[in-house]
Design a protein around this motif. Structure first.
Motif, PDB file in Angstrom:
ATOM      1  N   VAL A 174      42.420   4.719 -76.854  1.00  0.00           N
ATOM      2  CA  VAL A 174      41.241   5.239 -76.155  1.00  0.00           C
ATOM      3  C   VAL A 174      41.186   4.698 -74.735  1.00  0.00           C
ATOM      4  N   ALA A 175      41.524   3.425 -74.545  1.00  0.00           N
ATOM      5  CA  ALA A 175      41.527   2.851 -73.199  1.00  0.00           C
ATOM      6  C   ALA A 175      42.502   3.588 -72.291  1.00  0.00           C
ATOM      7  N   ALA A 176      43.676   3.902 -72.841  1.00  0.00           N
ATOM      8  CA  ALA A 176      44.662   4.644 -72.053  1.00  0.00           C
ATOM      9  C   ALA A 176      44.179   6.063 -71.774  1.00  0.00           C
ATOM     10  N   TRP A 177      43.602   6.701 -72.771  1.00  0.00           N
ATOM     11  CA  TRP A 177      43.128   8.090 -72.635  1.00  0.00           C
ATOM     12  C   TRP A 177      42.049   8.189 -71.567  1.00  0.00           C
ATOM     13  N   LEU A 178      41.127   7.233 -71.566  1.00  0.00           N
ATOM     14  CA  LEU A 178      40.041   7.257 -70.586  1.00  0.00           C
ATOM     15  C   LEU A 178      40.544   7.039 -69.161  1.00  0.00           C
ATOM     16  N   THR A 179      41.712   6.446 -69.019  1.00  0.00           N
ATOM     17  CA  THR A 179      42.283   6.203 -67.685  1.00  0.00           C
ATOM     18  C   THR A 179      43.414   7.173 -67.361  1.00  0.00           C
ATOM     19  N   GLY A 180      43.541   8.240 -68.174  1.00  0.00           N
ATOM     20  CA  GLY A 180      44.427   9.326 -67.792  1.00  0.00           C
ATOM     21  C   GLY A 180      45.730   9.462 -68.541  1.00  0.00           C
ATOM     22  N   SER A 181      45.999   8.607 -69.536  1.00  0.00           N
ATOM     23  CA  SER A 181      47.258   8.686 -70.282  1.00  0.00           C
ATOM     24  C   SER A 181      46.987   9.109 -71.722  1.00  0.00           C
ATOM     25  N   GLY A 182      47.605  10.200 -72.143  1.00  0.00           N
ATOM     26  CA  GLY A 182      47.389  10.700 -73.492  1.00  0.00           C
ATOM     27  C   GLY A 182      48.529  10.427 -74.448  1.00  0.00           C
TER      28      GLY A 182
END
Length: 564
Positions: A447-455
């Motif tokens: 989730v931390a990565a997703w919120l900063t643009g990495s899926g």
């Protein structure tokens, strides 16, 4: 961001998107994006939205009705009303020669370097992903469209200044498939008649509009465009896609059946509708795919109100579990009976640098999984990393010989006797504290990565995407809701919110230690922790983690403003 606000990072510019009537763009203006968001392209998307939005809304309402039935105790199963389709002797349109061989496919997000490396990877197909492997920010989506347009044209390149290296396409590249988002996800940066556009119609519409002519001019008929279709639950949703394809072909003036698509069978209800889904798409289909990770997620979601169907640790829910093997076997039989590809699932392992022993172990897991798939009758498989392509290709070539696929040679009539009970059998295995901890640690970091643009995120020697993160979320939710007793560690403790709270606190400390204090401080780990914890402890299970998280990455910009 509030529409009336301007931040110091914004600057007034003269340009804005040229939009047709009824369309409003609230994403940041960019000259490159404007080449994608042309007036005619937006009109094409808007026309699709207007023609099909009521059908999409009805399909989503049918999903809610089905969920209500399952929550009241019903089980999914084969539909008696469509028995004639399942027992009929019809076949889909012939597979185009351009994609008859799909032994190994690589998947990944649509960032520029990834697109080039994946097309050059030696795989037969690259599935460019606007869905589970992508955080759907405005920047990611629009840059992805730019990147794919350049890739189709053969002009894409990338200058990696940090490595002093220029990336460009080889003479021989993988065939390009594109996966748009699922029906449920909106595109909040594009309003059509005052409401957010349907995300998948934006993804499909912009890509098709800008690239269908280039496909035909450069490669001729039978070369696409090709798509992967995610998250469907029944043939009603496949019918919408078929109608979208027919509408697009008519507007473009190209032959019916020019567009081809593979459907991911990644929801439990869809496994009982595979014949029906292929039937609806029979002029546009090139097969089905075992979307195994989302399928596991869907099993939990479908049975969220069934305390007798609790999953063991996620690492134990593999393709050897009876319900998973039955799903794979039935998919192969169904596809080959209808004359199309039966694609295998994702190898989520990634090469382990600086640890030969761990790397050998990971590669051995990949080889065993791919050998199982090809022997069972799959026509191809997925890999998440270019480093896996040679091993996967070797196994499929060795066991298939010179034939491009196994459609005619592996009919799997033995799978005709599979029952609803086979497809619904409860998975076996232990539930452990280590499993709870791994779910929590992976979920928060994803989730931390997703919120900063990495899926798409490498974690603990696996490539995690939204599907695997969903398993972590819903399994934690399930265990907390029903007070599961953890039996894998011999502890005999029951999972509750208090125990989970302690696990979260301890795993956050571990994450900080693993990533380093500076990265932890700069990342959105605390925000991700709050979000993931809320999702796991909510009284009602959200249908999709990404649907709720999407609100955290929407950035509305007033017309004529740009981040500079």
């Amino acid at each position: 961001m509030d529409l009336g606000n301007r931040t110091p990072s914004m600057k007034r510019i003269d340009s804005h998107y040229d939009v047709p009537e009824g369309v409003d763009i609230r994403g940041r203006y960019d000259e490159e994006f404007a080449k994608i968001l042309t007036r005619d392209a937006l009109k094409f998307v808007a026309d699709l939205q207007r023609e099909f939005r009521s059908h999409v809304k009805y399909a989503l309402e049918c999903r809610r009705e089905a969920k209500k039935r399952y929550n009241e105790g019903a089980l999914p199963g084969f539909d008696p009303a469509t028995r004639r389709i399942r027992e009929g002797e019809w076949v889909c349109a012939s597979v185009p020669p351009a994609v008859s061989d799909r032994k190994v496919e690589i998947t990944g997000p649509v960032d520029r370097k990834m697109v080039i490396n994946a097309l050059n990877s030696g795989a037969k197909v690259f599935m460019a992903d606007f869905e589970d492997a992508l955080s759907p920010s405005w920047e990611n989506l629009m840059r992805g469209q730019v990147n794919l347009k350049d890739a189709v044209a053969g002009t894409i390149s990338f200058n990696d200044k940090s490595r002093n290296k220029v990336y460009k396409l080889n003479d021989q590249t993988a065939k390009l498939f594109v996966r748009p988002r699922g029906w449920h996800l909106p595109e909040a940066h594009i309003l059509i008649d005052g409401e957010p556009a349907t995300g998948c119609l934006v993804d499909f519409g912009l890509y098709f509009y800008h690239n269908h002519a280039t496909f035909r001019a450069n490669q001729g008929a039978g070369f696409g465009p090709f798509f992967y279709l995610p998250k469907m639950e029944n043939s009603r949703e496949a019918r919408i896609w078929n109608n979208v394809f027919e509408r697009a072909e008519k507007v473009a003036g190209i032959e019916r059946g020019s567009i081809r698509a593979t459907v991911l069978i990644e929801t439990l209800p869809a496994v009982f509708q595979m014949d029906e889904i292929l039937y609806e798409l029979r002029d546009h289909s090139v097969g089905l795919n075992c979307g195994r990770w989302d399928y596991i997620f869907s099993y939990v979601k479908t049975f969220q109100a069934h305390p007798d169907r609790l999953l063991p640790d996620r690492i134990l829910v593999g393709m050897t579990q009876h319900f998973m093997k039955s799903y794979s076997d039935l998919l192969i039989r169904t596809c080959h009976k209808r004359g199309v590809h039966a694609m295998g699932g994702m190898a989520a392992q990634i090469p382990v640098k600086d640890d030969p022993v761990a790397n050998d172990a990971a590669m051995e897991l990949v080889r065993k999984d791919k050998l199982r798939e090809v022997v069972a009758g799959h026509d191809g498989t997925w890999a998440a990393h270019p480093g896996l392509i040679p091993a996967c290709m070797e196994i499929f070539n060795t066991n298939m010989g010179n034939v491009p696929n196994q459609i005619k040679t592996m009919k799997r009539e033995d799978a005709a006797n599979l029952t609803e009970q086979d497809l619904l059998q409860i998975p076996r295995g232990t539930r452990s504290m280590d499993g709870l901890r791994l779910n929590t640690r992976v979920g928060i970091q994803y989730v931390a990565a997703w919120l900063t643009g990495s899926g798409s995120v490498p974690l603990y020697n696996l490539m995690e995407d939204a599907a695997t993160a969903e398993i972590s979320r819903v399994q934690n939710w399930q265990w907390i809701k029903y007070g599961v007793e953890l039996n894998g560690d011999g502890l005999g403790v029951k999972v509750n919110k208090e125990l989970f709270g302690r696990v979260v606190e301890e795993e956050m400390a571990r994450i900080e230690k693993e990533v380093g204090k500076e990265k932890f401080k700069k990342g959105m780990y605390k925000e991700a922790c709050k979000f993931f914890t809320k999702q796991c402890t909510s009284p009602i299970l959200d249908d999709f983690l990404t649907l709720d998280a999407y609100n955290h990455i929407v950035m509305h910009h007033p017309r004529g403003l740009s981040n500079l």
